[in-house]
Every structure is written in structure tokens, then in C-alpha cells.
Design a protein around this motif. Sequence first.
Motif, mmCIF file in Angstrom:
data_model
loop_
_atom_site.group_PDB
_atom_site.id
_atom_site.type_symbol
_atom_site.label_atom_id
_atom_site.label_comp_id
_atom_site.label_asym_id
_atom_site.label_seq_id
_atom_site.Cartn_x
_atom_site.Cartn_y
_atom_site.Cartn_z
ATOM 1 N N GLU A 370 -45.808 56.122 21.628
ATOM 2 C CA GLU A 370 -46.935 56.985 21.279
ATOM 3 C C GLU A 370 -46.464 58.340 20.755
ATOM 4 O O GLU A 370 -47.264 59.124 20.240
ATOM 5 C CB GLU A 370 -47.836 57.197 22.502
ATOM 6 N N GLY A 371 -45.167 58.609 20.876
ATOM 7 C CA GLY A 371 -44.647 59.907 20.436
ATOM 8 C C GLY A 371 -43.954 59.841 19.092
ATOM 9 O O GLY A 371 -43.151 60.716 18.765
ATOM 10 N N HIS A 372 -44.248 58.827 18.302
ATOM 11 C CA HIS A 372 -43.576 58.653 17.020
ATOM 12 C C HIS A 372 -44.140 59.627 15.970
ATOM 13 O O HIS A 372 -45.218 60.198 16.146
ATOM 14 C CB HIS A 372 -43.762 57.223 16.525
ATOM 15 N N SER A 373 -43.399 59.765 14.868
ATOM 16 C CA SER A 373 -43.838 60.628 13.776
ATOM 17 C C SER A 373 -44.895 59.921 12.943
ATOM 18 O O SER A 373 -44.701 58.798 12.485
ATOM 19 C CB SER A 373 -42.636 60.988 12.885
ATOM 20 N N ALA A 374 -46.006 60.603 12.707
ATOM 21 C CA ALA A 374 -47.093 60.010 11.922
ATOM 22 C C ALA A 374 -46.746 59.916 10.444
ATOM 23 O O ALA A 374 -47.404 59.200 9.693
ATOM 24 C CB ALA A 374 -48.367 60.835 12.104
ATOM 25 N N SER A 375 -45.707 60.636 10.024
ATOM 26 C CA SER A 375 -45.327 60.620 8.609
ATOM 27 C C SER A 375 -44.428 59.441 8.263
ATOM 28 O O SER A 375 -44.050 59.271 7.099
ATOM 29 C CB SER A 375 -44.614 61.926 8.245
ATOM 30 N N HIS A 376 -44.074 58.632 9.268
ATOM 31 C CA HIS A 376 -43.179 57.498 9.049
ATOM 32 C C HIS A 376 -43.817 56.200 9.530
ATOM 33 O O HIS A 376 -44.677 56.204 10.415
ATOM 34 C CB HIS A 376 -41.846 57.705 9.772
ATOM 35 N N VAL A 377 -43.374 55.104 8.942
ATOM 36 C CA VAL A 377 -43.765 53.781 9.410
ATOM 37 C C VAL A 377 -42.536 53.152 10.055
ATOM 38 O O VAL A 377 -41.434 53.209 9.512
ATOM 39 C CB VAL A 377 -44.318 52.905 8.268
ATOM 40 N N TYR A 378 -42.740 52.561 11.231
ATOM 41 C CA TYR A 378 -41.637 51.993 12.014
ATOM 42 C C TYR A 378 -41.732 50.471 11.934
ATOM 43 O O TYR A 378 -42.781 49.894 12.218
ATOM 44 C CB TYR A 378 -41.716 52.469 13.460
ATOM 45 N N TRP A 379 -40.628 49.837 11.547
ATOM 46 C CA TRP A 379 -40.664 48.391 11.359
ATOM 47 C C TRP A 379 -39.294 47.788 11.652
ATOM 48 O O TRP A 379 -38.287 48.501 11.722
ATOM 49 C CB TRP A 379 -41.116 48.048 9.934
ATOM 50 N N TYR A 380 -39.305 46.493 11.871
ATOM 51 C CA TYR A 380 -38.025 45.790 12.059
ATOM 52 C C TYR A 380 -37.970 44.594 11.131
ATOM 53 O O TYR A 380 -38.999 44.070 10.705
ATOM 54 C CB TYR A 380 -37.826 45.371 13.517
ATOM 55 N N GLU A 381 -36.745 44.215 10.807
ATOM 56 C CA GLU A 381 -36.544 43.048 9.945
ATOM 57 C C GLU A 381 -35.631 42.061 10.641
ATOM 58 O O GLU A 381 -34.530 42.410 11.075
ATOM 59 C CB GLU A 381 -35.947 43.452 8.599
ATOM 60 N N ARG A 382 -36.105 40.842 10.763
ATOM 61 C CA ARG A 382 -35.303 39.757 11.322
ATOM 62 C C ARG A 382 -34.753 38.930 10.172
ATOM 63 O O ARG A 382 -35.496 38.374 9.384
ATOM 64 C CB ARG A 382 -36.148 38.885 12.251
ATOM 65 N N ARG A 383 -33.447 38.905 10.056
ATOM 66 C CA ARG A 383 -32.792 38.039 9.085
ATOM 67 C C ARG A 383 -32.166 36.871 9.828
ATOM 68 O O ARG A 383 -32.342 36.730 11.032
ATOM 69 C CB ARG A 383 -31.740 38.812 8.290
ATOM 70 N N GLU A 384 -31.434 36.056 9.093
ATOM 71 C CA GLU A 384 -30.910 34.835 9.700
ATOM 72 C C GLU A 384 -30.029 35.134 10.911
ATOM 73 O O GLU A 384 -30.130 34.466 11.941
ATOM 74 C CB GLU A 384 -30.103 34.043 8.665
ATOM 75 N N ARG A 385 -29.196 36.165 10.798
ATOM 76 C CA ARG A 385 -28.233 36.412 11.872
ATOM 77 C C ARG A 385 -28.240 37.853 12.384
ATOM 78 O O ARG A 385 -27.300 38.255 13.064
ATOM 79 C CB ARG A 385 -26.818 36.080 11.390
ATOM 80 N N SER A 386 -29.247 38.607 12.052
ATOM 81 C CA SER A 386 -29.214 40.005 12.475
ATOM 82 C C SER A 386 -30.610 40.606 12.543
ATOM 83 O O SER A 386 -31.569 40.066 12.010
ATOM 84 C CB SER A 386 -28.358 40.838 11.509
ATOM 85 N N ILE A 387 -30.651 41.754 13.225
ATOM 86 C CA ILE A 387 -31.865 42.563 13.338
ATOM 87 C C ILE A 387 -31.545 43.965 12.830
ATOM 88 O O ILE A 387 -30.462 44.505 13.092
ATOM 89 C CB ILE A 387 -32.323 42.658 14.813
ATOM 90 N N SER A 388 -32.499 44.547 12.089
ATOM 91 C CA SER A 388 -32.379 45.955 11.715
ATOM 92 C C SER A 388 -33.707 46.641 11.992
ATOM 93 O O SER A 388 -34.774 46.031 11.859
ATOM 94 C CB SER A 388 -31.998 46.106 10.246
#
Length: 662
Positions: A370-388
Motif C-alpha cells: 500500500e506504500g508504493h509510488s503512484a507514479s509507477h506500475v509494478y509488475w512481474y514477468e515469468r519466463r521459461e526459467r526465470s522471474i523478473s
Amino acid sequence: MEQSVQAFFSKDGPLAARLAGYEPRPDQVRMARAVDELLQTPHHGTAGQPDFCRILVVEAETGVGKSLAYLAPAVLSGKRVVVSTATINLQDQLIDKEIPLLSAVLGTEIDALCVKGRQNYLCLYRWYQHRSSPQLSLVNEEDDSRIEQWLESTETGDRAELAWLTDRSPLWPKISALSHQCFGSDCPEYASCFISRLRKKAGAARLLVVNHHLYFSDLVLRQQGYGELLPRHEAVVFDEAHHLEQVATTFFGTAFGQYQVYDLAGDIVRQAESDLSPEDGDRIVAMARGLKQRVDLFAGLFPAKRGRFDLLGFVRAQDDWAQQVQSVVDALQRCADQLAACGADVWAALTERCDELRRNLLVVAPLDPEGHSASHVYWYERRERSISLSATPVHVADDLQRTLYATVPNCILTSATLATSNRFDYFCRQLGLTETAMTLQLKSPFPYREQALIYIPDNAFPEPAQPGYEAALVDKVFELLAISKGRALVLFTSFKGMDAVAAALTGRLDYPLLVQGTAARSTLLSRFRQEKASVLLAVASFWEGVDIPGESLSAVLIDKLPFEVPSDPVVQARMQAVDHEGGNPFFDFQVPRAVLTLRQGVGRLMRSSRDAGLIALLDTRLFKKRYGKVFLDSLPPAPIVRDTESVARFFAGLAAPAADQD
């Protein structure tokens, strides 16, 4: 210098004397004069202020000759100018063709230099470390010997000189000069470093050719107080400027990736094995492997489904998220503490990498969602062998105002596709350009009305979301390919659509069928160019950068309007921002982006004034939906037909002159 630029392109000028049959192109001259006027006008702005930079936006469609239109005034101005491109192909064209031509025409040597990203150059320190590794595999011995021989003669250390080294070579990542693995002046090989030599050459050059990623990397580092490759310059030309928002988004954001930790752990292990006593080395190696295991456990929290997803929604569903993030933060801190105790120089650089990863993780994975920056979007990407994990700015306009526009006196933004419905509103809004930016739109001189045809099915053809669309698409593509006798690039908006059509056409066509993913891009394009009746099915990157004049590409077929997937977290956040600002997310964001992509795809057909052929848009929403007019207004001025009989007559007419000549 206006007179000099005018004379350069005149029918009696030096360019005409050099090129047989040269005829001045009025729009090329218009663009050159606009660039020249920008560069020659005395500058009165104040560095550091958002309006410091004078900006010229030029849409110059294929055939205008925009490369020479900005290169000639840039060289004649006497200023130091950086030209930034999105693709290696354009870089090579500028260095190997346009700049040598300009040099020959002017009768003087142009002090130009191509500067690539650091990963393109060999790092001598990492090379010597690799050669001395006790775990060196005999399998790589031949490649290592060839590198050794090359190093005796190379002046640049550029991997482009190694034609035999494949794109997927496991050797190059181990020995390339990545920035996060650079020890700078503390490196024992600093005096011989290829990057250091390149920096000195760049400091003396008047014309630098780079890519967008390198330019923005340098821009961000300069803002942080660190120097990079590029010297201070008086102007920058962004060619292929339609990519700028995407590139800026990457560099003004923050990311933390599983593979970044893997790279760090691997470098720590190699350094420990070569630099520490067995006892200390074993301790550091165990610590590095423990860090890797800790990150693997963290990555295991995320679902296995591949793709890009909202991070904050996922975080809120985790009971122990803060503890999981803190465990990785603590592991990175312990790692940094132990590395700091190993000594200076290279160990200090490894320590800083640990600290940077720790800081980045705390930015992209806030302990309190709930304390994240409103000017940014936070996301994750799942690839075959990794997470970013990433924190991406919703808007890059403010970042560009603070960095680029406040530091560079002159900026030219150019591309074949910047406008939608002949307006620059969307492009300027996304890049934070104000009304002070000058704009110029130059249409293609190619004879679209006489030599091209646009086909859109009649309204009985199903829309993409309707039942029966896929079957109708296959039949229509087959019918059109029969008329064009192959010779077609078929572009899709998804791999799913491409694979379905490829499966349906396999064994049914009388022409070679080439499909993206079955071979390297360069191999497919080479075959498509040489096998004149072939058909190439492709998605994504093939929508642009395909430059094949002549009969091999006589038709461009596009399955449907290229709207982005609205579920992508970055796209979704930007649509929500438009909505919050009182705009219409669909018409103000999705439609303009789709128009620019469509224009890129359509632009593959006419690559010279002698080209001719068909553009088929197999999406009836162009006539059924209100937004269709925006797309239609952005198409080339070729006749539009809605029946295949007209297409057949068109191709018959193209073949008639050739038959008469026989």
C-alpha cells in the motif's frame, strides 16, 4: 549554412555530380533546411531548465531520404552531433553507406564513429580470467584459440568482427564488457581496455552513431553523476524515434531479475577461485551459492504461468510477502559485507553490485504494497526459467523533461511513422513535447496511387472476435496468395494466429512457406529475398525493419488491426492514467498506438519507386467501427477495393508490361 545545404542538394550541386541521374527531392530539401535552421539558430536557453532543448519532429515517409537530410546539415554545421537509431541495420547503413557517400561528395574525411553497447565489446579482464579458469572445457578450446588469434590484430574488440561466432554462443556472455561487471579504473587491464580506447575516440569524434539503448543508458548515468561512453554534444538526432517511449520506459524504471543474481553469483565464484586462498575461496563460493538458492526460493513463490502480470495484486494475496523479500534483502546484505572484507578493486565492484541489487529489490518489491509510488506500475514477468520484477513509470514525459530536454541544446526526432490521422498529438503527448516543438510531415514520393492497391474484405467477412474468423482468414490468405503467386509477407498480431494459419497452409501451397521461429530472422529474410515465390509468415519484429525491394515482396497481408493486449500491466496502467486525466483510453491511447504499428507493417511493401503490389488488411472493423476511419486516414494513398476480382485484375495489369517486354 542554409545556402550550403541548399547547394548540396541542388541539381547542380556536389551530390548531383556524384550520383548519376540524380534528381532533387523537394521534401528531402525541406527536411534538410529545417534541420539546418535548428542547428544554426543561436541558442538562448538555460541548461538545466525543461525548455532548454529546441526540438524538431519530422515524419519522413519511405523514399524521402531522411538519412542524408539530417546527416548533411549535421556535418556542415561543424557541431558535435550524436545520431541514435533503434536498429543495428540502420546503424550499419549510416556507417557503411550514407556517411562514406557524404564524405565523398564533400571531398573531406568525416570524423565519424559508431559506438555500440558495452556488451558488444570484449572485456580483457574477463577474458584472461576465463582463460585461466581451472574448469575451462576442452569443448571450447577451438573457439578460445580463435579469440586468442583475433586479439592479436583487433583494434576495437567488437564481436561484429567475429563472423563465425553465433548469436547464441555461450562463450561471449562470459567475456563481454557488461557495465555491471566493469571495475573501471581499478581494473588491472584498464590501460589496454577496448572500452577505454573507445571512450577516447568518442571524445574526439564530431559525429557519433549509437543506438537508443546506449544513449539512454548514458543519459541516466550522467544524471546519477557517472560518466559513460558519450561526450557532451550539441545535438542529437533520434532516427526511428517511434521507439523512444518504449526505450525511455525501460531506462527510467527499475528492475530486479533472477538472472542478475545468477550473473553476480557466477562472477563471485570465478573471482574467488582465482583470487583467494582455498579456505577463503570456499567460504565465499558457499556464500554465493547460498544467495542463488535463496533467490530461487523467492522465485518459486510466483505462479508458473508465463507472461507479464500485476505484482501488487499478487503481493496482497501473500501472507508472508514482507518476510520473503526481507530474506533476499538480508542475503544480499550479508553477501556485500563478506565481499567488502575481501579487499579493494574488483571486490569493491562486486560489493556495489550486491548493494545495487538489494536497493533495486526494495524499489520493485515494496514490503508494504500500500506504500508504493503512484507514479509507477509494478509488475512481474515469468519466463521459461526465470522471474523478473519491475517498477515502470506510467509516464516518461517528466523524466525526459528533467534529463534529455534539459541537457541537450538541439534534438531532432524523426521516423517514417510518428503521426496518426496526420497529427502529432499522440507522439508529442507521450514524449512530453510542448507546443514549442516544431513539426514537419513529409509524405512518401512513391507512386502508391498507380502501383499499389489496398484490399479490405467486404462486410460479410467475419470480425476477428466472431465465430468462423480463423477459417475465413485461412481461406482468404490462400486465395490472395494464389493471385499474387506467393511473393508475400503475411503479418500477424499473435503467434497463435500465425501458427494456426501456418498449420492450415502447410502442404496446401505451391510456394515455399517460411515461418518465424523455424530459423533465425536473418536466414528467413535471406531465403524470402532469394526464393521469389516464397511466402513468409511472421509476427512482432517483422512488422518493421524488413527492407526487401523488388518482386520477392509483392504483397503484404495483415490479419487484423494490431491492438495491444489490454491486460499487460504497463498498458493497463497507462490506459487508467488517461482515464483519470479525463481522456478516452481507447481513442487516446490504444487506437494511436495501433495506427503507428499498422503503418509500420504497411510500409514493408513499397521500398523503392519501382515497387508495386498489394496491401491486404483482413479486418472489416476498418469499415464497421467508428474508429476505423482513423486507420483509413493513416493509410497510403492507394485505391481501396473490397473484392478479390479487382485484386486479380491489378496483378494481371502488373504482369502485362513484363509480358510485353518478353
